[in-house]
Scaffold this active site. Structure first.
Site, short mmCIF file in Angstrom:
data_model
loop_
_atom_site.label_atom_id
_atom_site.label_comp_id
_atom_site.label_asym_id
_atom_site.label_seq_id
_atom_site.Cartn_x
_atom_site.Cartn_y
_atom_site.Cartn_z
N GLY A 639 0.82 -1.20 0.00
CA GLY A 639 0.00 0.00 0.00
C GLY A 639 0.85 1.25 0.00
N GLU A 643 3.61 -2.63 3.52
CA GLU A 643 3.09 -3.87 2.99
C GLU A 643 1.75 -4.20 3.63
OE1 GLU A 643 7.24 -6.19 1.99
OE2 GLU A 643 6.55 -6.06 4.04
N LYS A 662 -2.53 -3.96 7.54
CA LYS A 662 -1.79 -2.90 6.86
C LYS A 662 -0.68 -2.41 7.78
CE LYS A 662 -4.18 0.07 4.46
NZ LYS A 662 -5.15 1.12 4.06
N ASP A 797 -11.94 9.74 -3.42
CA ASP A 797 -11.15 8.82 -4.26
C ASP A 797 -11.95 7.55 -4.55
OD1 ASP A 797 -9.02 7.94 -5.71
OD2 ASP A 797 -7.84 7.25 -4.02
#
Length: 1035
Positions: A639, A643, A662, A797
């Site tokens: 990300g 990782e 995450k 987004d």
């Protein structure tokens, strides 16, 4: 035909020999051939052995360049049973394993010679024998091994002699494998009329070559033509391996299958297959085959092969600045410092420095000094003042100062700094301003004391200020738990220098601050006073005392009954008065939490950005997970922050559940940590089946090393697991290994979505779903967005890549890194100050003015609809971002994907209204999709429902009436394509309304701008025709 006749033939055709010699000489220089013998280059006699002596004859002639031409000939065709042998000298095989023999010869046609039909032949035989040394004159034909029988492709006749035509044959035979040091060749004549003009013996090699900056040496191929020889190359000078360079040598001497490569080292660039040093004034910071770059501004180098340019005097390069970045310098001092002061706050403002040093990472620090009448005698202000948001590392050019004291001269020095300020030895430039606090404001209160304490209350009193400068209107008392300082506080007011504070926790220490309010304003807050509430024991003692008093009074007799009755009446009235007063004060008391008013019964959503420390927001909205309950299994992606791993989460009393973890990568900056925790703080406030669920965070405790080294190696590289020696495996029974000392990782644990992101999932299953299944996915996304919109959040987004899909095909909105909370105003929008915007998914007003709202999310939702119905195609295909922006401004909208029902495409177009107030609300979108799911047959009939959605622009705007297609093309200034449309059969508006972008390209509209204009007009035409058909009209 005798030998003299053949000799005469060769002499007659002597003028061909120079041409033949030149041709064979060219062949001898083929790069992948190594010649062992070439009779055309031998200057002396060959000295080959013949058997018998009257068999083969040697003929040597000189060409026009005075070079000898060695020829052997035989023509004993009149006599039967010929057995004439010609043997070469011993030939060293060198490094060859397989050799090639090339023979050039002429042969007489037997039919052209009378009376020799029984004895004349048209072939000869080729033999060889291996030997480690020369045999001298010894010759035993029986020991030789036959290679092949050689026949001529062309033979000459008596007529050719007359016409002076030379028919030269060339044959090549291969021999091998050769194992001894050398060999002999032998030629057997059995009755032919033949002239052996030249013999060339050679072997093949893969010659030295340079490929991809790697050198490969001469290599001899294997005898077996089906196998290749692997050769590892070595990098040229000043180059280094990127991947091991390899070539494979083929049987024909050709290099095949290049693998790997070398790259030029730092300070060197590739020029024509070699690495050359960068010239002075140029540099190359990284190994690779890129060119050297010119030194960036304010830096230079005066030597060759430089990997980094050195900064000029007074300029610097920060540790994290790339070598390609210009050298920069510290900024100048801030300008135009001003202040604004009221009773409680001092606001300092300034303008940015005139010279930022060429950097954008500008920050400010404020240093406070208290000065007397002599401004040269100053001392540090200490910790008494509070700066909002802080006094160092300021990004904005203003700061608020609180808790200052009256009758004091404060001098504030504002320093400007950037990323290279610490590298400079020069003093940091600053601008100073002196502020004298108001002489009319009251001074601080005196000492504070505790009068009494109960389990839930404190009675406090204090000394009035020495200088009030007027009547005291009231006192403001601010208090909070000592252990939760600056997290949550409450306040109340009192007109007297005393107060009873209720609603407190038992046996808890509280901090109190008091300030005075007069007609001239507020004083500063007092120093901290600490007091502790009582516990249950003290309250019980008080109750027992009251019981004892009541019992003694009862024994006193009837004579005291009246007095006691009057006493209790008075006491009761006083208690009623105190309770009423406390109730009034409770109404006036306002609880504050991080600057947000808390009203009972109303859930308030707090923007994590309002927290100075992001960990406070995380701990308020997200659950801290004991890391021993987490088992990491594997890495599933990467990300923005680090990782992403999959694993299992063990919940007490429940079964393990799959989760995604995450992680925050090592070497992160404070801003990255803040953004990382901010996303968790936002997710923790959501609870909806179509929003990704936050299980919790890991921020405090050490993390077990289970599987981490094997699956998430960046943890170890980042130093998160300091002290871990090796990961312990999980035992067969599933128990966890012993705890290992570890560092403090930062993790966000969310539910695991088996099918990953929606765009990749759709591309992988192209065409596998029904339209209703796709509508179900869209409905889930819209439901999640409705939930966010109702909460006042803007996603900013929204795209298929940020929608996750679980095993039940439930779609959930994720990735809240760009989300922002809105204010109470339902039409509010969030304005960004920078950062990248996903152009293809973003509404025009958000691109142009950086204004985001729920309406801009509706635009993005329309793009997501298009992605879903097209099974993950890229919106606007290969158009550049600039072309996308221009196309949307000109009115172009994406056409319906293949197989997309008209009602869904019309909903997309409705989401893409240019006027944001005309776009549908997510509530309306969910309602519309629910209709489609309940009644799938309505997919082609619900267009009218879209046209009458709330916030719809109403009737479709008036559209000009065109009689012919030509009129329509003229109106959009595309009249040059009339013949194209007519020739392709698009002669009615009904046909034109069904055209796609591919149809427009196919009829010959090549220019992209013209394609966009025509498609945009067709979309408007299609909407108009659909609208008037719904009204009962026909085109």
């Amino acid at each position: 035909m005798g030998g003299c006749e053949v000799r005469e033939f060769l002499l007659q055709f002597g003028f061909f020999l120079p041409l033949l010699t030149a041709w064979t000489g060219d062949c001898s220089h083929v790069s992948n051939q190594v010649v062992l013998l070439d009779t055309t280059t031998v200057m002396g006699e060959l000295g080959w052995k013949t058997y018998p002596l009257n068999g083969w004859d040697a003929i040597t002639e000189m060409d026009e360049h005075n070079r000898p031409i060695h020829t052997y000939q035989v023509c004993n065709v009149m006599e039967p049973n010929q057995n004439n042998w010609l043997r070469t000298n011993w030939i060293s095989r060198d490094a060859a394993q397989k050799i090639y023999v090339e023979m050039k010869f002429t042969l007489r046609d037997c039919n052209s010679i009378p009376w020799v039909l029984g004895t004349c032949k048209e072939t000869f035989n080729l033999y060889y024998i291996e030997s480690d040394e020369s045999h001298g004159t010894k010759f035993k034909p029986s020991q030789y091994i036959k290679i092949d029988t050689i026949a001529a492709d062309e033979s000459f006749t008596q007529m050719d002699l007359g016409d002076r035509i030379l028919k030269l044959n060339t044959e090549i035979r291969e021999v091998g494998p050769i194992e001894r040091k050398g060999f002999y060749l032998a030629f057997q004549d059995i009755g032919a009329c033949i002239a052996l003009v030249s013999v060339r013996v050679f072997y093949k090699k893969c010659p030295f070559t340079v490929r991809n900056l790697a050198m490969f040496p001469d290599t001899i191929p294997r005898v077996d033509s089906s196998s290749l020889v692997e050769v590892r190359g070595s990098c040229v000078k000043s180059a280094e391996e990127r991947d091991t360079p390899k070539l494979y040598c083929g049987a024909d001497g050709d290099w095949l299958v290049p693998l790997g490569r070398c790259i030029c080292s730092t300070g060197y660039e590739e020029i024509e297959g070699s690495c050359h040093a960068c010239r002075p004034g140029f540099y190359k910071a990284f190994a690779g085959n890129t060119k050297c770059s010119k030194c960036p501004p304010h830096s230079s180098t005066y030597v060759e092969a430089t990997s980094v340019c050195h900064c000029e005097k007074g300029y610097f390069r920060a540790e994290k600045d790339p070598p390609s970045m210009a050298c920069t310098r510290p900024p100048s001092a801030p300008r135009n410092v001003a202040f604004n002061i009221n009773e409680t706050a001092l606001i300092l403002e300034w303008s940015p420095p005139s010279d930022t040093g060429g950097r954008k990472d500008l920050t400010y620090s404020v240093i406070c000094k208290k000065c007397g009448l002599d401004t040269t005698q100053c001392e540090d202000c200490g910790g008494g003042l509070r700066f909002i948001p802080r006094h160092t590392g300021l990004i904005n050019n203003s700061v608020v100062v609180l808790d200052f004291v009256s009758h004091v001269n404060y001098t504030f020095e504002i320093e400007a700094m950037n990323g290279v300020s610490e590298l400079s030895i020069s003093p940091k430039p600053f601008t100073a301003i002196t502020v004298t606090t108001d002489h009319d404001a009251p001074s601080l209160i005196g000492m504070m004391r505790k009068d009494w304490a109960s389990q839930n209350s404190l009675a406090l009193s204090w000394q009035a200020p020495a200088f009030s400068n007027g009547a005291i209107l009231d006192y403001e008392i601010k208090y909070y738990e000592k252990e939760h300082e600056q997290l949550t506080y409450s306040s109340t007011r009192s007109k007297a220098p005393s107060v009873i504070v209720t609603g407190l926790k038992p046996a808890t220490t509280y901090i109190f601050h008091i300030r005075v309010r007069t007609a001239t304003g507020y004083s500063g807050y007092s120093q901290k006073f600490e007091f502790e509430t009582g516990d249950e024991t003290s309250d019980m003692a008080a109750e027992q005392g009251q019981i004892l008093v009541i019992a003694t009074a009862a024994v006193g007799g009837f004579t005291l009954l009246v007095i006691l009755t009057l006493f209790f009446l008075i006491t009761g009235r006083c208690q009623w008065y105190i309770k009423a007063k406390m109730k009034s004060e409770e109404k006036r008391r306002t609880h504050l939490q991080n600057g947000h008013l808390r009203f009972p019964g109303i859930k308030t959503y707090i923007d994590p950005d309002t927290y100075e420390d992001p960990s406070l927001a995380v701990h308020e909205f997200a659950k801290e997970i004991d890391p021993s309950r987490i088992r990491i299994e594997r890495v599933i992606g990467a990300g923005e922050f680090g990782e992403v791993c999959s694993g299992r989460l063990k919940t007490p009393g429940k079964r393990e559940i799959p989760v995604a973890i995450k992680t925050l990568k090592g070497g992160h900056m404070d801003r990255q940590r803040r953004d990382f925790l901010r996303e968790a703080s936002i997710m923790g406030q959501f609870d909806h089946p179509n929003i990704i669920r936050l299980e919790g965070v890991v921020t405090k405790r050490s993390f077990p090393a289970i599987g981490v080294e094997a699956f998430c190696p960046s943890f170890l590289r980042a130093g998160f697991l300091n002290g871990i020696q090796a990961p312990h495996p999980v035992t067969a029974g599933g128990s966890l290994p012993p705890r290992i000392p570890a560092g403090r990782p930062v993790m966000i644990v969310v539910e695991y979505m088996e099918n990953g992101s929606l765009d990749s999932f759709l591309r992988k299953h192209d065409g596998h779903f029904t339209v209703i299944q796709l509508v179900g996915m869209l409905r889930g996304i819209a439901s999640g967005m409705k939930y966010l919109s109702d909460m006042g959040y803007v996603h900013r987004d929204l795209a298929a890549r940020n929608i996750l899909v679980n095993s039940n095909l439930v779609c959930k909105v994720s990735d809240f890194g760009l989300s922002r909370v809105l204010e109470d105003d339902p039409e509010a929008a969030y304005t960004t100050t920078g950062g990248k915007i996903p152009i293809r998914w973003t509404a025009p007003e958000a691109i142009a003015y950086r204004k985001f709202s729920s309406a801009s999310d509706a635009w993005s939702y329309g793009i997501v609809m298009w992605e879903v119905m097209s099974y993950g195609e890229r919106p606007y295909w290969e158009m550049s971002n600039q072309d996308v922006i221009l196309s949307i401004e000109e009115g172009y909208r994406l056409p319906a994907p293949m197989g997309c029902p008209p009602s869904l495409h019309q909903l997309m177009l409705h989401c893409w209204q240019k006027e944001r107030n005309h776009r549908p609300k997510f509530t309306d979108i969910v309602s519309f999709l629910d209709k489609l799911i309940r009644n799938p047959s309505a997919l082609h009939t619900l267009v009218e429902d879209i046209l009458v959605m709330p916030e719809s622009p109403g009737d479709v705007p008036e559209y000009p009436l065109f009689v012919t297609v030509g009129d329509w093309l003229d109106s959009i200034k595309m009249g040059q394509y009339k013949s194209n449309f007519m020739a392709a059969g698009f002669t009615t508006f009904d046909l034109i309304s069904r055209m796609s972008i591919d149809d427009i390209r196919r009829i010959g509209v090549i220019l992209i701008g013209h394609q966009r204009r025509i498609v945009s007009s067709i979309q408007t035409l299609r909407l108009h025709m659909m609208h008037i058909q719904e009204k009962g009209f026909h085109v």
